[in-house]
Design a protein around this motif. Sequence first.
Motif, PDB file in Angstrom:
ATOM      1  N   MET A  60     -41.545 -20.166  25.069  1.00 21.33           N
ATOM      2  CA  MET A  60     -40.217 -20.675  25.408  1.00 21.33           C
ATOM      3  C   MET A  60     -39.930 -21.907  24.541  1.00 21.33           C
ATOM      4  SD  MET A  60     -38.592 -21.744  29.101  1.00 21.33           S
ATOM      5  CE  MET A  60     -40.065 -22.564  29.696  1.00 21.33           C
ATOM      6  N   TYR A  61     -38.731 -21.979  23.988  1.00 19.81           N
ATOM      7  CA  TYR A  61     -38.322 -23.144  23.206  1.00 19.81           C
ATOM      8  C   TYR A  61     -38.017 -24.298  24.151  1.00 19.81           C
ATOM      9  CZ  TYR A  61     -35.249 -26.238  20.544  1.00 19.81           C
ATOM     10  OH  TYR A  61     -34.675 -27.325  19.955  1.00 19.81           O
ATOM     11  N   ILE A  62     -38.754 -25.415  24.001  1.00 17.75           N
ATOM     12  CA  ILE A  62     -38.567 -26.569  24.881  1.00 17.75           C
ATOM     13  C   ILE A  62     -38.520 -27.849  24.058  1.00 17.75           C
ATOM     14  CG2 ILE A  62     -39.352 -27.777  26.949  1.00 17.75           C
ATOM     15  CD1 ILE A  62     -41.128 -25.435  27.613  1.00 17.75           C
ATOM     16  N   PRO A  63     -37.323 -28.406  23.798  1.00 18.61           N
ATOM     17  CA  PRO A  63     -37.255 -29.739  23.183  1.00 18.61           C
ATOM     18  C   PRO A  63     -38.010 -30.741  24.054  1.00 18.61           C
ATOM     19  CG  PRO A  63     -35.108 -28.679  23.173  1.00 18.61           C
ATOM     20  CD  PRO A  63     -35.991 -27.833  24.036  1.00 18.61           C
ATOM     21  N   SER A  64     -38.576 -31.744  23.447  1.00 18.40           N
ATOM     22  CA  SER A  64     -39.450 -32.671  24.170  1.00 18.40           C
ATOM     23  C   SER A  64     -38.782 -33.310  25.383  1.00 18.40           C
ATOM     24  CB  SER A  64     -39.954 -33.758  23.214  1.00 18.40           C
ATOM     25  OG  SER A  64     -38.865 -34.489  22.663  1.00 18.40           O
ATOM     26  N   HIS A  65     -37.469 -33.595  25.283  1.00 16.40           N
ATOM     27  CA  HIS A  65     -36.813 -34.265  26.404  1.00 16.40           C
ATOM     28  C   HIS A  65     -36.545 -33.324  27.575  1.00 16.40           C
ATOM     29  CE1 HIS A  65     -33.942 -33.367  23.106  1.00 16.40           C
ATOM     30  NE2 HIS A  65     -33.220 -32.808  24.055  1.00 16.40           N
TER      31      HIS A  65
ATOM     32  N   VAL B 108     -51.072  -7.107  43.686  1.00 15.89           N
ATOM     33  CA  VAL B 108     -51.306  -7.599  42.327  1.00 15.89           C
ATOM     34  C   VAL B 108     -51.681  -9.076  42.387  1.00 15.89           C
ATOM     35  CG1 VAL B 108     -49.871  -5.919  41.128  1.00 15.89           C
ATOM     36  CG2 VAL B 108     -48.830  -8.020  41.981  1.00 15.89           C
ATOM     37  N   GLU B 109     -52.546  -9.461  41.475  1.00 19.32           N
ATOM     38  CA  GLU B 109     -53.027 -10.836  41.407  1.00 19.32           C
ATOM     39  C   GLU B 109     -52.972 -11.295  39.960  1.00 19.32           C
ATOM     40  OE1 GLU B 109     -56.670 -12.502  43.671  1.00 19.32           O
ATOM     41  OE2 GLU B 109     -57.413 -11.997  41.657  1.00 19.32           O
ATOM     42  N   LEU B 110     -52.346 -12.437  39.738  1.00 20.19           N
ATOM     43  CA  LEU B 110     -52.219 -12.966  38.383  1.00 20.19           C
ATOM     44  C   LEU B 110     -53.112 -14.184  38.206  1.00 20.19           C
ATOM     45  CD1 LEU B 110     -50.440 -12.711  35.695  1.00 20.19           C
ATOM     46  CD2 LEU B 110     -49.301 -14.752  36.577  1.00 20.19           C
ATOM     47  N   LEU B 111     -53.994 -14.121  37.221  1.00 18.63           N
ATOM     48  CA  LEU B 111     -54.802 -15.278  36.845  1.00 18.63           C
ATOM     49  C   LEU B 111     -54.003 -16.096  35.837  1.00 18.63           C
ATOM     50  CD1 LEU B 111     -57.473 -16.870  36.813  1.00 18.63           C
ATOM     51  CD2 LEU B 111     -58.240 -15.353  34.975  1.00 18.63           C
ATOM     52  N   VAL B 112     -53.642 -17.336  36.214  1.00 20.17           N
ATOM     53  CA  VAL B 112     -52.788 -18.189  35.379  1.00 20.17           C
ATOM     54  C   VAL B 112     -53.559 -18.696  34.167  1.00 20.17           C
ATOM     55  CG1 VAL B 112     -51.400 -20.292  35.317  1.00 20.17           C
ATOM     56  CG2 VAL B 112     -51.426 -18.872  37.383  1.00 20.17           C
ATOM     57  N   GLU B 113     -52.996 -18.454  32.974  1.00 20.23           N
ATOM     58  CA  GLU B 113     -53.647 -18.870  31.737  1.00 20.23           C
ATOM     59  C   GLU B 113     -52.805 -19.856  30.917  1.00 20.23           C
ATOM     60  OE1 GLU B 113     -54.316 -15.042  30.016  1.00 20.23           O
ATOM     61  OE2 GLU B 113     -56.027 -14.601  31.311  1.00 20.23           O
ATOM     62  N   LYS B 114     -51.518 -19.903  31.180  1.00 21.17           N
ATOM     63  CA  LYS B 114     -50.644 -20.827  30.447  1.00 21.17           C
ATOM     64  C   LYS B 114     -49.392 -21.080  31.274  1.00 21.17           C
ATOM     65  CE  LYS B 114     -48.109 -21.242  26.034  1.00 21.17           C
ATOM     66  NZ  LYS B 114     -47.747 -20.534  24.780  1.00 21.17           N
ATOM     67  N   ILE B 115     -48.945 -22.334  31.300  1.00 20.28           N
ATOM     68  CA  ILE B 115     -47.745 -22.712  32.052  1.00 20.28           C
ATOM     69  C   ILE B 115     -46.816 -23.494  31.136  1.00 20.28           C
ATOM     70  CG2 ILE B 115     -46.824 -23.967  34.049  1.00 20.28           C
ATOM     71  CD1 ILE B 115     -49.629 -23.747  35.300  1.00 20.28           C
ATOM     72  N   GLU B 116     -45.558 -23.083  31.088  1.00 22.06           N
ATOM     73  CA  GLU B 116     -44.524 -23.817  30.362  1.00 22.06           C
ATOM     74  C   GLU B 116     -43.352 -24.043  31.312  1.00 22.06           C
ATOM     75  OE1 GLU B 116     -44.624 -22.499  25.762  1.00 22.06           O
ATOM     76  OE2 GLU B 116     -43.915 -20.961  27.140  1.00 22.06           O
ATOM     77  N   ALA B 117     -42.872 -25.270  31.379  1.00 23.62           N
ATOM     78  CA  ALA B 117     -41.771 -25.579  32.286  1.00 23.62           C
ATOM     79  C   ALA B 117     -40.672 -26.349  31.561  1.00 23.62           C
ATOM     80  CB  ALA B 117     -42.265 -26.383  33.488  1.00 23.62           C
ATOM     81  N   LYS B 118     -39.449 -25.917  31.773  1.00 25.22           N
ATOM     82  CA  LYS B 118     -38.289 -26.543  31.130  1.00 25.22           C
ATOM     83  C   LYS B 118     -37.297 -26.995  32.194  1.00 25.22           C
ATOM     84  CE  LYS B 118     -34.929 -25.627  27.404  1.00 25.22           C
ATOM     85  NZ  LYS B 118     -34.519 -24.624  26.388  1.00 25.22           N
ATOM     86  N   TRP B 119     -37.031 -28.296  32.213  1.00 22.30           N
ATOM     87  CA  TRP B 119     -36.041 -28.886  33.133  1.00 22.30           C
ATOM     88  C   TRP B 119     -34.862 -29.341  32.275  1.00 22.30           C
ATOM     89  CZ3 TRP B 119     -39.553 -27.059  36.000  1.00 22.30           C
ATOM     90  CH2 TRP B 119     -39.651 -27.296  37.367  1.00 22.30           C
TER      91      TRP B 119
END
Length: 220
Positions: free
Chosen positions: A1-6, A163-174
């Motif tokens: 996901m494209y996430i500018p630093s701010h 179904v069970e998902l093992l989390v390997e990477k998280i990206e969050a955009k506010w």
Amino acid sequence: MYIPSHFLETDPEKISQFIKTHPLGLMVANVDGDLVGNHLPFMALNGNIAVGSKLISHTAKANPIWKIGEKKQKVLLVFSGHETYISPSSYPTKKETHKVVPTYNYLSVHINGTLSAIQDEEGKHYIVKILTEKMESSRKDPWAVTDAPKDYIETMLANIVGVELLVEKIEAKWKVSQNRPARDRQGVIDDLRGNAGDSNSLEMAKEIEALGGLRPDDQS
């Protein structure tokens, strides 16, 4: 996901709370060379969501998407909310420069991980029980799996796959107007709160207000 630093969000508690209140995820998977999307509610088993933690859900056995879990394939989960159009007319600076354009504010969390399929009755019963308890927790008279006849629950369990998902990477955009000066953000808050019938607008106003403490000339 494209996430500018701010627009980058890294607070595990905020991210976890957002998914808790917006549990319907879009699960995107590669199935025989085609990208396939399914909407499923996911819940964390314990505490804040982090790399290494697990999310659980279930799907109809008639939906072949669970078969990718048998192969331990990678999937992408997308959670989003507070989607709100922002008009240039909300900005006080519009009257001064007219150098403003429309935009869209939103919150989004992308989680990459490995999917597993749960087919044993005990495992499926546990998933349904946990999801039910979490979803019903805010109700005055919460429904429980034990409220339904045992043979009925057994029939329903036979028609789903956990179904069970093992989390390997998280990206969050506010994306909550951080790139606007403080007075423009206040203009957006006032405008959004004028739309009292729209819950997305009101929630977005809260998110922008929570920024706080930035200089009036902040353009970051």
